[in-house]
Write an enzyme that holds these catalytic residues in place. Structure first.
Site, PDB file in Angstrom:
ATOM      1  N   PRO A  31       0.871  -1.133  -0.059  1.00 11.93           N
ATOM      2  CA  PRO A  31      -0.036  -0.040  -0.036  1.00 11.93           C
ATOM      3  C   PRO A  31       0.715   1.096   0.061  1.00 11.93           C
ATOM      4  O   PRO A  31       1.949   1.151   0.511  1.00 11.93           O
ATOM      5  CB  PRO A  31      -0.726  -0.150   1.353  1.00 11.93           C
ATOM      6  CG  PRO A  31      -0.722  -1.472   1.732  1.00 11.93           C
ATOM      7  CD  PRO A  31       0.568  -2.092   1.131  1.00 11.93           C
ATOM      8  N   THR A  41       2.546   2.791  -2.602  1.00 13.40           N
ATOM      9  CA  THR A  41       3.786   2.786  -3.322  1.00 13.40           C
ATOM     10  C   THR A  41       3.155   3.494  -4.468  1.00 13.40           C
ATOM     11  O   THR A  41       4.111   3.816  -5.453  1.00 13.40           O
ATOM     12  CB  THR A  41       4.335   1.343  -3.754  1.00 13.40           C
ATOM     13  OG1 THR A  41       2.988   0.372  -3.970  1.00 13.40           O
ATOM     14  CG2 THR A  41       4.899   0.631  -2.677  1.00 13.40           C
ATOM     15  N   LYS A  50       0.279   2.929  -6.727  1.00 13.15           N
ATOM     16  CA  LYS A  50      -0.453   1.917  -7.694  1.00 13.15           C
ATOM     17  C   LYS A  50      -1.474   2.812  -8.434  1.00 13.15           C
ATOM     18  O   LYS A  50      -1.710   2.853  -9.657  1.00 13.15           O
ATOM     19  CB  LYS A  50      -0.928   0.693  -7.024  1.00 13.15           C
ATOM     20  CG  LYS A  50       0.207  -0.115  -6.609  1.00 13.15           C
ATOM     21  CD  LYS A  50      -0.105  -1.662  -6.293  1.00 13.15           C
ATOM     22  CE  LYS A  50      -0.810  -1.334  -4.868  1.00 13.15           C
ATOM     23  NZ  LYS A  50      -0.199  -0.825  -3.872  1.00 13.15           N
ATOM     24  N   THR A  51      -2.574   3.224  -7.457  1.00 11.67           N
ATOM     25  CA  THR A  51      -3.495   4.050  -8.020  1.00 11.67           C
ATOM     26  C   THR A  51      -3.320   5.260  -8.776  1.00 11.67           C
ATOM     27  O   THR A  51      -3.617   5.774  -9.831  1.00 11.67           O
ATOM     28  CB  THR A  51      -4.258   4.637  -6.623  1.00 11.67           C
ATOM     29  OG1 THR A  51      -4.743   3.504  -5.829  1.00 11.67           O
ATOM     30  CG2 THR A  51      -5.720   5.326  -7.178  1.00 11.67           C
ATOM     31  N   HIS A  91      21.244   7.661  28.007  1.00 13.14           N
ATOM     32  CA  HIS A  91      21.013   6.456  27.485  1.00 13.14           C
ATOM     33  C   HIS A  91      21.080   6.485  25.973  1.00 13.14           C
ATOM     34  O   HIS A  91      21.653   6.015  25.186  1.00 13.14           O
ATOM     35  CB  HIS A  91      19.609   6.139  27.817  1.00 13.14           C
ATOM     36  CG  HIS A  91      19.056   4.625  26.976  1.00 13.14           C
ATOM     37  ND1 HIS A  91      18.869   3.402  27.833  1.00 13.14           N
ATOM     38  CD2 HIS A  91      18.894   4.596  25.781  1.00 13.14           C
ATOM     39  CE1 HIS A  91      18.527   2.778  26.918  1.00 13.14           C
ATOM     40  NE2 HIS A  91      18.337   3.282  25.605  1.00 13.14           N
ATOM     41  N   GLU A  92      20.447   7.631  25.551  1.00 14.26           N
ATOM     42  CA  GLU A  92      20.561   8.102  23.933  1.00 14.26           C
ATOM     43  C   GLU A  92      22.144   8.511  23.631  1.00 14.26           C
ATOM     44  O   GLU A  92      22.458   8.061  22.591  1.00 14.26           O
ATOM     45  CB  GLU A  92      19.659   8.954  23.833  1.00 14.26           C
ATOM     46  CG  GLU A  92      18.117   8.551  23.920  1.00 14.26           C
ATOM     47  CD  GLU A  92      17.611   7.516  23.428  1.00 14.26           C
ATOM     48  OE1 GLU A  92      18.250   7.130  22.316  1.00 14.26           O
ATOM     49  OE2 GLU A  92      16.772   6.876  23.568  1.00 14.26           O
ATOM     50  N   ASP A 127      15.475  -2.194  22.830  1.00 14.92           N
ATOM     51  CA  ASP A 127      17.044  -2.526  22.362  1.00 14.92           C
ATOM     52  C   ASP A 127      17.212  -3.836  22.574  1.00 14.92           C
ATOM     53  O   ASP A 127      17.683  -4.513  21.804  1.00 14.92           O
ATOM     54  CB  ASP A 127      17.985  -1.623  23.289  1.00 14.92           C
ATOM     55  CG  ASP A 127      17.887  -0.153  23.160  1.00 14.92           C
ATOM     56  OD1 ASP A 127      17.114   0.274  22.171  1.00 14.92           O
ATOM     57  OD2 ASP A 127      18.146   0.538  24.188  1.00 14.92           O
TER      58      ASP A 127
END
Ligand code: ADP
Ligand code: ZN
Length: 646
Positions: free
Chosen positions: A230, A232, A234-235, A450-451, A526
């Site tokens: 969905p 991508t 097509k329509t 942490h980040e 993580d």
């Protein structure tokens, strides 16, 4: 079947409504509750007998109350099933019509007999509106109920006869028709899916000059199946084919048929093809073909099954029913070609298949360019970088991204969209909207470390994807995120890259341990990722010495992110144990490495955490500035392992 029933049904319906109306009125609002009409002489007798308490009058009607109830024979009360045509009732409240020639002298008589004469007027007759409501209300109510009910049936699983649906025009084609004039879509508007586009260019050519193909006896395409996930495009492609060829475009979503009353879907399909053939050359587009095109007899939509089959059969009939010379081409889209009924794919039906792949980095940039054509971009916007940040996003997502960025810029009162707007919107799309979460300073600091741990490892682990952004703004489920973007889309991964990814993913937990000496629950995500990757290395990609190059995993997902955990059940308990051990070993080695690197780069870790506490979000440049790690070190990528014939 499925033919409209016309007047007969309507007549029946009207009669039914009147009967229902009568029933409702007579059951709930029985007559005879008001004053009973009595003959004038009876009234007069009662006055003379002193049995009239009071009267009130308007014009020539007089209402009043008897002291003792007077038995009066009246016509049947109108109550249903009362049986008798006439019945006797005891009347207290009465009304009577005064004959004008007898009225003179009545007031004397009333006064003489002690009747109270009220100055107030009679009980007002019902207002015309109320009367109208009483006579039509129940009928309207019934009609309302009926419409509501049929709508519900139309939406719910079918079951009733087709006639009802057709009466409300549900059998008519609801196909949307787009013509040349209104917002024409062309190949200009489609980007990043060049292969599919090239294949469809031939269809455009055919629609423009059909003679070219049929001249030598060749047959033109009739049905083309567009396969792709969905969003991508097509329509969009189908519309562009119509736009390029300058022919009308009829579209329909197959999933609508599934829930319909039996027979409606088929009749819609018939109308759709009829309209398209009348307007030929033209394009018919059927979206989500798999909703009705599933192999017959094994569809997943319980109640709608026979409707699904009827609709499918009608499509097959229609596709066989016209010749390619007519210039109608049917495009259909699906994400699941494997579930389609083979009958759909036979020659002369959807015998061509065009795969629409999710765009690669270059394609994503091209799509971004299409969608930013009409929006003012600031000087710092680098669409190549945005494309690099968005692996996995398809055309519809990218359009959404541009849209969100524009909204954000407008909300901030900016005149142009900046790179930061794109980054924020991407975060919002991926993680959900910002959460107003009041974290204590210590908690925020922990998230920052942490980040920062993830980010530092992203910078110093050889071959790791560059860190493009770090943020500690809480969004959705997450308290912070570190983004690393691959330089290019990767289709093959080396062992050292995978180990580097595991090291980086453990960076958050490792930083917490280095800084605070204890652990939090913040690393759950993580650890899941890490486990999946390590398991993949052991069971799928033959990267463990202890196990060797053996595929032990379930068959399933083919991509890195989708590796199904676990070992296929065909292996012994001993194998399972060896796999667990080998997996643990990889993770433990990587964790040691993460700890070692973070201790070594402790200064940079502290600087980055402090910068995060101050600014919340840092982009690639700011991360490098805050840590003082030169970018050439950050990008000191190991030579890429050449693809091993994937
Ligand atoms: P699908 O039919 O494959 O689900 P759509 O064609 O409905 O996807 O895509 C929705 C919207 O996303 C399109 O209208 C278009 O604006 C945008 N879009 C999708 N793919 C592309 C593409 N390849 N190029 C440009 N825009 C695209
Ligand atoms: Zn983390």
């Amino acid at each position: 079947s499925g033919q409209p029933r016309g007047c007969g049904t309507w007549l029946l319906l009207m009669v039914g409504l009147f009967v229902a109306n009568y029933l409702i009125v007579s059951l709930f609002f029985p007559a005879g509750r008001g004053p009973v009409e009595v003959p004038y002489n009876l009234f007069r007798e009662q006055v003379e007998a002193g049995n009239v308490v009071s009267v009130a009058t308007r014009a020539d009607v007089m209402q009043g109350v008897f002291d003792d109830p007077v038995p009066v024979v009246v016509p049947g009360s109108g109550r249903l099933f009362s049986g008798a045509e006439r019945e006797q009732v005891d009347v207290t409240a009465f009304s009577t019509t005064l004959p004008s020639f007898l009225s003179p002298g009545l007031d004397d008589l009333l006064l003489a007999n002690g009747v109270v004469i009220n100055a107030e007027t009679l009980e007002a007759p019902r207002s015309p509106l109320l009367t109208l409501l009483f006579s039509f209300g129940p009928a309207l109510l019934m009609i309302g109920l009926f419409v509501w009910f049929t709508r519900r049936m139309a939406r719910g699983a079918g079951g009733a006869g087709g006639g009802i649906g057709n009466m409300f025009g549900m059998g008519q084609s609801r196909a949307k028709r787009y013509d040349k004039q209104d917002d024409k879509v062309t190949f200009e508007d489609v980007a990043g899916i060049d292969e599919a586009e090239h294949e469809l260019a031939e269809i455009v050519d055919f629609l423009k000059n059909p003679g070219k193909y049929t001249r030598l006896g060749g047959s033109a395409p009739k049905g083309v199946l567009l396969v792709g996930q969905p969003g991508t495009g097509k329509t969009l492609l189908a519309k562009a084919v119509a736009g390029e060829a300058g022919v009308p475009f009829f579209s329909m979503n197959a999933s609508e048929f599934v829930e319909m009353i039996v027979g409606v879907g088929a009749s819609r399909v018939r109308d759709l093809f009829k309209d398209a053939r009348e307007a030929a050359p033209s394009i018919i587009f059927i979206d989500e073909l798999d909703a009705i095109g599933r192999k017959r007899g094994q569809n997943i939509y319980g109640g709608g099954s026979s409707e699904q089959e009827q609709t499918l059969n009608q499509i097959l009939t229609e596709m066989d029913g016209f010749s390619t010379e007519e210039g109608v081409i049917v495009l259909a889209a699906t994400n699941m070609p494997e579930v389609l009924d083979p009958a759909l794919l036979r020659a002369g039906r959807f015998d061509r298949r065009v795969t629409v792949q999710p765009p690669d980095k270059v394609g994503r940039k091209a799509i971004l360019e299409v969608h930013t054509r009409k929006v003012p971009l600031g000087p710092d916007v680098d669409l190549t970088a945005v494309a690099a940040m968005t692996p996995g996003l398809v055309g519809a997502d990218l359009r959404n991204l541009v849209n969100e960025a524009a909204i954000l810029a407008a909300r901030n009162g900016q005149d142009t969209i900046t790179q930061a707007n794109f980054a924020d919107s991407l975060e919002k799309i991926i993680l959900g909207p910002e959460r107003k979460l009041l974290l204590k300073r210590e908690d925020r600091e922990r998230v920052a470390f942490h980040e920062a741990g993830h980010a530092i490892l992203g910078l110093v682990v050889p071959g790791a994807d560059p860190v493009s952004r770090v943020t500690i703004t809480p969004r959705g489920q997450s308290l912070g995120v570190t983004y690393q973007r691959p330089e290019d889309d990767r289709y093959n991964y080396s062992e050292s890259y995978l180990r580097g990814r595991i090291v980086g993913a453990l960076g958050g937990r490792a930083a917490e341990e280095v800084v605070y000496g204890d652990r939090t629950t913040g690393a759950e995500n993580d650890l899941q990722q890490v486990t999946r990757m390590a398991q993949g290395m052991v069971t799928r990609w033959g990267m463990s010495e202890a196990i060797g190059p053996v595929a032990l995993a379930h068959e399933g997902g083919q991509y890195l992110g989708e590796a199904q955990p676990g070992v296929s059940s065909g292996f012994s308990q001993a194998t399972h144990e060896r796999v667990d051990l080998a997996t643990r070993e990889i993770i433990e080695e990587c964790y040691e490495e993460a700890l070692r690197l973070l201790k070594k780069h402790r200064t940079e870790l502290d600087k980055l955490a402090a910068a995060l506490m101050e600014h919340e979000s840092l982009d690639e440049r700011e991360v490098l500035d805050a840590t003082g790690i030169p970018s050439q070190v950050a990008h000191r990528n190991l030579p890429e392992v050449p693809p091993e014939g994937a």
